[in-house]
Design a protein around this motif. Structure first.
Motif, mmCIF file in Angstrom:
data_model
loop_
_atom_site.group_PDB
_atom_site.id
_atom_site.type_symbol
_atom_site.label_atom_id
_atom_site.label_comp_id
_atom_site.label_asym_id
_atom_site.label_seq_id
_atom_site.Cartn_x
_atom_site.Cartn_y
_atom_site.Cartn_z
ATOM 1 N N LEU A 155 -59.419 18.351 28.180
ATOM 2 C CA LEU A 155 -59.659 19.131 26.965
ATOM 3 C C LEU A 155 -61.019 19.800 27.053
ATOM 4 C CD1 LEU A 155 -58.978 19.897 23.965
ATOM 5 C CD2 LEU A 155 -60.087 17.755 23.313
ATOM 6 N N THR A 156 -61.044 21.136 26.980
ATOM 7 C CA THR A 156 -62.310 21.870 26.977
ATOM 8 C C THR A 156 -62.765 22.093 25.545
ATOM 9 O OG1 THR A 156 -61.278 24.058 26.959
ATOM 10 C CG2 THR A 156 -61.676 23.043 29.109
ATOM 11 N N ALA A 157 -64.084 22.177 25.369
ATOM 12 C CA ALA A 157 -64.626 22.284 24.016
ATOM 13 C C ALA A 157 -66.005 22.911 24.052
ATOM 14 C CB ALA A 157 -64.689 20.896 23.368
ATOM 15 N N LEU A 158 -66.538 23.155 22.890
ATOM 16 C CA LEU A 158 -67.903 23.627 22.740
ATOM 17 C C LEU A 158 -68.828 22.421 22.743
ATOM 18 C CD1 LEU A 158 -69.727 26.143 22.071
ATOM 19 C CD2 LEU A 158 -69.455 25.513 19.671
ATOM 20 N N GLY A 159 -69.701 22.335 23.736
ATOM 21 C CA GLY A 159 -70.657 21.235 23.799
ATOM 22 C C GLY A 159 -70.385 20.250 24.913
ATOM 23 N N ARG A 160 -69.147 19.761 25.020
ATOM 24 C CA ARG A 160 -68.757 18.824 26.080
ATOM 25 C C ARG A 160 -67.244 18.798 26.176
ATOM 26 N NH1 ARG A 160 -67.779 12.656 25.141
ATOM 27 N NH2 ARG A 160 -66.303 13.345 26.741
ATOM 28 N N ASN A 161 -66.740 18.334 27.331
ATOM 29 C CA ASN A 161 -65.301 18.270 27.557
ATOM 30 C C ASN A 161 -64.828 16.826 27.634
ATOM 31 O OD1 ASN A 161 -65.425 21.068 27.697
ATOM 32 N ND2 ASN A 161 -65.521 21.096 29.926
ATOM 33 N N TYR A 162 -63.497 16.650 27.630
ATOM 34 C CA TYR A 162 -62.894 15.324 27.627
ATOM 35 C C TYR A 162 -61.820 15.246 28.714
ATOM 36 C CZ TYR A 162 -65.065 14.902 23.024
ATOM 37 O OH TYR A 162 -65.977 14.861 21.994
ATOM 38 N N LEU A 163 -61.787 14.145 29.428
ATOM 39 C CA LEU A 163 -60.699 13.858 30.355
ATOM 40 C C LEU A 163 -59.957 12.643 29.812
ATOM 41 C CD1 LEU A 163 -59.107 14.274 32.940
ATOM 42 C CD2 LEU A 163 -60.831 12.910 34.160
ATOM 43 N N PHE A 164 -58.792 12.890 29.236
ATOM 44 C CA PHE A 164 -58.005 11.822 28.652
ATOM 45 C C PHE A 164 -57.047 11.275 29.716
ATOM 46 C CE2 PHE A 164 -59.016 14.346 24.760
ATOM 47 C CZ PHE A 164 -59.726 13.356 24.087
ATOM 48 N N ARG A 165 -57.415 10.109 30.271
ATOM 49 C CA ARG A 165 -56.575 9.466 31.269
ATOM 50 C C ARG A 165 -55.400 8.773 30.588
ATOM 51 N NH1 ARG A 165 -59.661 5.016 34.057
ATOM 52 N NH2 ARG A 165 -58.930 3.791 32.278
ATOM 53 N N ASN A 166 -54.209 9.068 31.072
ATOM 54 C CA ASN A 166 -52.998 8.453 30.552
ATOM 55 C C ASN A 166 -52.917 7.013 31.052
ATOM 56 O OD1 ASN A 166 -50.307 7.764 29.909
ATOM 57 N ND2 ASN A 166 -49.622 9.885 30.164
ATOM 58 N N GLU A 167 -52.925 6.066 30.121
ATOM 59 C CA GLU A 167 -52.921 4.655 30.478
ATOM 60 C C GLU A 167 -51.535 4.129 30.831
ATOM 61 O OE1 GLU A 167 -56.422 2.653 30.046
ATOM 62 O OE2 GLU A 167 -56.200 4.635 30.942
ATOM 63 N N GLY A 168 -50.505 4.963 30.649
ATOM 64 C CA GLY A 168 -49.160 4.561 31.012
ATOM 65 C C GLY A 168 -48.444 3.721 29.972
ATOM 66 N N ASN A 169 -49.074 3.499 28.823
ATOM 67 C CA ASN A 169 -48.471 2.695 27.757
ATOM 68 C C ASN A 169 -48.423 3.443 26.435
ATOM 69 O OD1 ASN A 169 -51.151 2.781 27.086
ATOM 70 N ND2 ASN A 169 -51.506 0.568 27.160
ATOM 71 N N GLY A 170 -48.450 4.773 26.528
ATOM 72 C CA GLY A 170 -48.433 5.596 25.324
ATOM 73 C C GLY A 170 -49.801 5.920 24.774
ATOM 74 N N THR A 171 -50.863 5.472 25.454
ATOM 75 C CA THR A 171 -52.217 5.735 24.979
ATOM 76 C C THR A 171 -53.031 6.447 26.051
ATOM 77 O OG1 THR A 171 -53.195 3.654 25.772
ATOM 78 C CG2 THR A 171 -52.128 3.624 23.601
#
Length: 592
Positions: A155-171
């Motif tokens: 996810l790109t954003a203003l200020g900082r970005n996020y890498l959402f790792r898929n945990e494989g359990n719906g989260t």
């Protein structure tokens, strides 16, 4: 006024003397049925998509308010149904409001994840998925960056970005900081790719301009005093931010290689492009992934992969940097596809009002020509401001059509340009064997509705074999448009699983032969504007009931799958061929 950037004299003379080929279609064309109708139905409400983008604007008109946001199709739970991720911005933070001398009630808004229930409806699972993070979001891209079998979200954003790792359990879990891709500044479009073909997905991130807080705001007005009639300033008023390239080191870690890969500068010249769109392609068919970048009021970039971990920026030489007058346009969205079924990728770019969309036809190795001005594409799009755009075969006739999501950045634009509106309808161009003609919407058609569109993506959310469309709007709702085109042509879908290559098979090319033509498509991350279309590939087959299929994996290995029956989704694993087949759910269609 747009900033002028002139080509070297020899290049201008060369380009002026070159004309695109008269034929840009296959030598064995397929007759297009005159009764074919491309049609969409707005199913947003009945599907349960209740999303509202918030840009936080309250008067001063800060530049980031104009840009968001993107969207993505992602099968995050691996159930075979495409889910939906919608990027949100936010209300401005308290410290920004204090800088402006304003007290304002804030509401918490976040991006949203909708799980596809497989019956035409979705459920909002944002909170339980761990994605209810408040940030000023811009765009996203999707891929299995850690090769663990499930798709992750950047996810790109203003200020900082996020890498959402898929945990494989719906989260999901944000690992951007530990992974080294938190980044900073104003990020826009992004894409995963494997530029060094080591089987691990790298990450390219576009950046726009230097705007970190209200201290960077430069007042502007279209119609007078900025204090009384504020308008959103133009990108020329701001310094651009350079793109970033992160190499996947394995073990969940990335390393910023922007400088050594020649992304920040080339031949001593800085590359600060005000990037809004990013597409990954292999324009010269050498088996290595290249990067094409759409820049706003700066020349576009084409980063040619040199096979040694570095790139050479060849946009000017290739003819995609400027328009035919040598002027940089306000480029937004981008896509690259072999639309002419000739085995080479051309480039589509959405531009600002009065600049027309661009279709850079791949004329010969290393050289493109913008043919939009001499076709319906140019004149029809002149008064529109194009953001999300992509190629997509909506009627499954084997030829790539074009979808363009439009909307202006100024709500008072008609005060200075009477012919231009803030909200604008989308544009749809049907391919007639490589020649594009506008599909004019009828009253009541969702494509006839003016909206302030931004992101756009395609995906087959109902698994019926045709591609549907997801569109976001600025400070407004998102729309899910179901494809109800008729007649219902046959199709074939492929989901790739890499073993030696990356798990998603990103960069692999699939060749499908039917009806005397060979279609070529690559598995890709990113493209359009701030958005991500689905990773599986869909090939329209017309009336053909089977097709010859071959996969060329990134790295060169070719795998012939032989003849495959139409109207099914094939799962193809590298080295093993077809490991699963699933028929389309035709019963979900509204009519035969």
């Amino acid at each position: 006024m747009k900033k002028l950037a002139f080509l070297p004299l020899l290049f201008i003379l060369f380009a002026a003397g070159c004309q695109p080929s008269q034929k840009v279609v296959s030598a064995t064309p397929v007759r297009v049925e005159p009764t074919a109708t491309i049609a969409f139905t707005d199913v947003t409400a009945q599907a349960g998509i209740r999303f509202m983008h918030v840009h936080g604007g309250f008067g001063p008109k800060w530049l980031p308010e104009t840009m968001g946001s993107g969207c993505a199709f992602i099968d995050y739970d691996n159930d075979g149904w495409q889910d939906i991720f919608l990027v949100n911005s936010s209300e401005w933070p308290e410290e920004f409001l204090k800088m402006a001398g304003v007290r304002r009630q804030r509401q918490k808004v976040t991006s949203r994840l909708y799980r596809n229930k497989g019956d035409g409806t979705f459920e909002d699972v944002t909170e339980r998925a761990g994605l209810a993070v408040e940030t000023y979001g811009m765009g996203c891209c999707v891929a299995d960056y850690d090769n663990d079998g499930d798709d992750d979200i950047y996810l790109t954003a203003l200020g900082r970005n996020y890498l959402f790792r898929n945990e494989g359990n719906g989260t999901f879990k944000d690992v951007a900081e530990s992974a080294g891709v938190k980044d900073k500044g104003w990020s826009t479009s992004c894409a995963f790719l494997d530029y060094d073909r080591d089987g691990k997905l790298d990450l390219f991130v576009g950046h726009y301009v230097v705007w970190n807080s209200p201290k960077d705001h430069i007042p502007f007005s279209l119609i007078g005093d900025p204090a009384k009639h504020p308008s959103y300033n133009r990108p020329q008023a701001y310094k651009g931010e350079p793109c970033q390239l992160f190499h996947n080191e394995g073990n969940g870690k990335f390393r910023n290689v922007s400088a050594q890969a020649n992304i920040l500068e080339f031949k001593g010249q800085p590359l600060q492009g005000k990037t809004l769109g990013v597409a990954i392609c292999d324009y010269d068919n050498d088996g290595w992934q290249d990067i094409v970048v759409a820049n706003d009021t700066e020349r576009n970039y084409l980063f040619h992969n040199r096979h040694d971990g570095t790139f050479e920026e060849v946009g000017i030489e290739a003819g995609v940097a400027y328009n035919e007058q040598g002027i940089a346009r306000g480029a937004m969205g981008i896509d690259a596809v072999d639309y002419a079924n000739e085995g080479k990728e051309s480039i589509l770019i959405g531009n600002f009002t009065n600049e027309m969309i661009a279709l850079y036809y791949n004329e010969k190795p290393g050289f493109f020509i913008d043919i939009a001005p001499t076709t319906e594409l140019g004149p029809v799009s002149r008064l529109f401001l194009a953001f999300g755009c992509f190629f997509c075969d909506f009627d499954n006739d084997g030829w790539q059509d074009i979808f363009v999501a439009n909307g202006h950045v100024e709500d008072d634009i008609q005060a200075v340009e009477k012919e231009v509106t803030y909200a604008q309808r989308p544009l749809l161009f049907h391919s007639h064997q490589g020649e594009f003609r506008e599909v004019k919407p009828k009253p009541g058609d969702p494509l006839a509705r003016p909206i302030v569109a931004r992101g756009a993506a395609y995906g087959d959310y109902d698994n019926d074999g045709d591609l549907d469309v997801l569109v976001t709007t600025n400070n407004g709702p998102a729309y899910l448009l179901r494809n109800d085109s008729r007649p219902r042509h046959n199709a074939l879908r492929l989901r790739l699983i890499g073993t030696r290559s990356n798990r998603n098979g990103i960069g692999a090319r699939v060749f499908v032969k039917a009806n005397g033509i060979t279609q070529m498509r690559a598995v890709r991350s990113g493209s359009s504007y701030l958005s991500q279309s689905e990773l599986p590939l869909t090939f329209g087959l017309g009336k053909a009931e089977e097709a010859e299929v071959e996969v060329q994996w990134l790295g060169g290995a070719r795998e012939k799958l032989g003849k495959q029956k139409a109207n099914q989704t094939l799962t193809v694993q590298e080295g093993k061929g077809v490991v699963a087949a699933r028929p389309f759910t035709r019963e979900m269609s509204r009519s035969p």
